[in-house]
Enzyme design. Structure first.
Site, PDB file in Angstrom:
ATOM      1  N   ASP A   6       0.867  -1.342  -0.056  1.00  0.00           N
ATOM      2  CA  ASP A   6      -0.010   0.182   0.019  1.00  0.00           C
ATOM      3  C   ASP A   6       0.825   1.175   0.044  1.00  0.00           C
ATOM      4  O   ASP A   6       1.786   1.354   0.786  1.00  0.00           O
ATOM      5  CB  ASP A   6      -0.875   0.111   1.238  1.00  0.00           C
ATOM      6  N   ILE A   7       0.488   2.335  -0.704  1.00  0.00           N
ATOM      7  CA  ILE A   7       1.308   3.512  -0.768  1.00  0.00           C
ATOM      8  C   ILE A   7       1.011   4.257   0.479  1.00  0.00           C
ATOM      9  O   ILE A   7       2.323   5.285   0.828  1.00  0.00           O
ATOM     10  CB  ILE A   7       1.194   4.370  -2.239  1.00  0.00           C
ATOM     11  N   ASN A  27     -13.516  -3.498   1.920  1.00  0.00           N
ATOM     12  CA  ASN A  27     -14.602  -2.453   2.219  1.00  0.00           C
ATOM     13  C   ASN A  27     -15.640  -2.685   0.793  1.00  0.00           C
ATOM     14  O   ASN A  27     -15.024  -2.714  -0.249  1.00  0.00           O
ATOM     15  CB  ASN A  27     -14.063  -1.045   2.189  1.00  0.00           C
ATOM     16  N   GLU A  38     -13.186   3.222  -1.468  1.00  0.00           N
ATOM     17  CA  GLU A  38     -12.579   4.129  -2.312  1.00  0.00           C
ATOM     18  C   GLU A  38     -12.205   3.654  -3.790  1.00  0.00           C
ATOM     19  O   GLU A  38     -12.197   4.526  -4.434  1.00  0.00           O
ATOM     20  CB  GLU A  38     -11.355   4.568  -1.608  1.00  0.00           C
ATOM     21  N   VAL A  39     -11.859   2.250  -3.932  1.00  0.00           N
ATOM     22  CA  VAL A  39     -11.387   1.901  -5.101  1.00  0.00           C
ATOM     23  C   VAL A  39     -12.627   0.820  -5.479  1.00  0.00           C
ATOM     24  O   VAL A  39     -12.564  -0.049  -4.878  1.00  0.00           O
ATOM     25  CB  VAL A  39     -10.097   1.414  -5.397  1.00  0.00           C
ATOM     26  N   HIS A  76     -10.439  -5.647  -3.614  1.00  0.00           N
ATOM     27  CA  HIS A  76      -9.193  -5.839  -2.769  1.00  0.00           C
ATOM     28  C   HIS A  76      -9.244  -6.279  -1.447  1.00  0.00           C
ATOM     29  O   HIS A  76     -10.275  -6.021  -0.844  1.00  0.00           O
ATOM     30  CB  HIS A  76      -8.393  -4.853  -3.153  1.00  0.00           C
ATOM     31  N   HIS A 121      -6.937  -5.707   1.975  1.00  0.00           N
ATOM     32  CA  HIS A 121      -5.710  -5.220   2.803  1.00  0.00           C
ATOM     33  C   HIS A 121      -5.219  -6.260   3.892  1.00  0.00           C
ATOM     34  O   HIS A 121      -6.153  -6.591   4.503  1.00  0.00           O
ATOM     35  CB  HIS A 121      -6.200  -3.773   3.735  1.00  0.00           C
TER      36      HIS A 121
END
Length: 125
Positions: free
Chosen positions: A35-36, A96, A104-105, A109, A111
């Site tokens: 993750d950035i 999420n 958000e995306v 995905h 995490h």
């Protein structure tokens, strides 16, 4: 159309090679990368290469091979990063889905977060 896929989302662009990433693992069906904006010493995003928006969308429509590959990649990343309970102190797997979960995306995905105490994820109502 609750599962309309946006081909311009950041993960789609990463999969096309338009945006660089720090790859942790890659298989035929799955990409895992750091993750950035990590929230812990270990914070890896694991995404399927297919066009799936949420957890339920992925599990309802992905092939058995995609589902197995995705979950085995998650397991291997946890082991590689040393956060599994047998070799580390544990991790959190978080996804999420939708507005209330603050997705958000719009690309499914997970995490994988670990390497420090994380506290409770939710506060009782």
């Amino acid at each position: 159309m609750p599962y309309a896929y946006d081909d311009q989302n950041v993960f789609a662009r990463i999969l096309r090679g338009e945006i660089p990433n720090q790859t942790v693992a890659e298989t035929e069906h799955t990409l895992a990368f750091n993750d950035i904006t990590p929230q812990a010493p270990v914070h890896v995003l694991v995404i399927p290469k297919g066009k799936y928006v949420t957890y339920d969308h992925f599990h309802a429509e992905a092939s058995d091979a995609e589902i197995v590959d995705f979950h085995r990649t998650c397991a291997s990343v946890c082991a590689e990063k040393g956060v599994t309970p047998d070799i580390g102190d544990g991790y959190r797997a978080l996804t999420n889905a939708g507005e209330h979960a603050v997705q958000e995306v719009p690309h499914f995905h997970i995490h994988l977060i670990g390497g420090r105490p994380l506290g409770r994820i939710l506060v009782p109502m």
